[in-house]
Design an enzyme around this catalytic site. Structure first.
Site, PDB file in Angstrom:
ATOM      1  CG  HIS A  54      -1.982  -1.042   1.145  1.00 44.76           C
ATOM      2  ND1 HIS A  54      -3.122  -0.975   1.909  1.00 44.76           N
ATOM      3  CD2 HIS A  54      -2.093  -2.169   0.409  1.00 44.76           C
ATOM      4  CE1 HIS A  54      -3.893  -2.014   1.647  1.00 44.76           C
ATOM      5  NE2 HIS A  54      -3.284  -2.761   0.745  1.00 44.76           N
ATOM      6  CD  GLU A  56      -1.599   4.538   3.505  1.00 45.22           C
ATOM      7  OE1 GLU A  56      -2.670   5.135   3.615  1.00 45.22           O
ATOM      8  OE2 GLU A  56      -1.462   3.519   2.762  1.00 45.22           O
ATOM      9  CB  SER A  79      -9.089   7.308   4.873  1.00 43.84           C
ATOM     10  OG  SER A  79      -9.159   6.959   6.225  1.00 43.84           O
ATOM     11  CB  CYS A  81      -6.534  -0.262   4.685  1.00 39.22           C
ATOM     12  SG  CYS A  81      -4.825  -0.878   4.843  1.00 39.22           S
ATOM     13  CB  CYS A  84      -2.023   1.668   6.238  1.00 38.60           C
ATOM     14  SG  CYS A  84      -1.472   0.823   4.725  1.00 38.60           S
TER      15      CYS A  84
END
Length: 147
Positions: A54, A56, A79, A81, A84
């Site tokens: 992802h 992040e 935003s 998940c 993360c």
């Protein structure tokens, strides 16, 4: 959030765009320590066939080992998940600035409950880019959020 934050919101957006142009999901992030960019990254789940790549996570990997995250802010185009968000809590990152909570959200309360200051940038280019992606690629989107 102030003008200072916008610079890093834009970097996260640039990373999201980079992922989109490479065939991935338009999600990017930037990690900042006392006003200095530590790292930046983007979602590479599709590109690398890696389910945990992802935006992040890529950003944090690129930051390498850090002795502490206690003075850092993570900027993300979407935003985070739960995976993360859990990493943000685990690393004790004290602040996160989210560009888009409209297309995906829900873990902001979890972050706040664990002492993370959450700012919603409501960055329209990030919101619009993700809306267009979801409309064009609903199967990839639902795979990414596990629905």
């Amino acid at each position: 959030m102030d003008g200072f934050d916008i610079r890093f919101v834009e970097i996260a957006f640039e990373e999201a765009r980079k992922s989109l142009l490479a065939g991935g999901l338009p999600i990017g992030a930037a990690l900042v320590n006392d006003g200095a960019l530590v790292s930046r990254g983007h979602n590479q789940r599709i590109q690398n066939g890696d389910p945990i790549a992802h935006g992040e996570m890529d950003c944090l990997r690129r930051a390498g080992r850090q002795k502490s995250y206690k003075s850092m802010t993570l900027y993300t185009s979407l935003s985070p998940c739960m995976m993360c968000a859990g990493t943000i809590v685990q690393f004790k990152i004290p602040r996160i600035v989210i560009s888009d909570t409209e297309n995906f959200g829900g873990n902001e309360a979890f972050l706040r409950e664990h002492g993370v200051a959450v700012a919603d940038a409501a960055h329209q280019p990030s919101i619009t880019q993700m809306q267009a992606f979801i409309k064009k690629n609903p199967t990839l989107w639902h795979e990414d959020i596990m629905e």
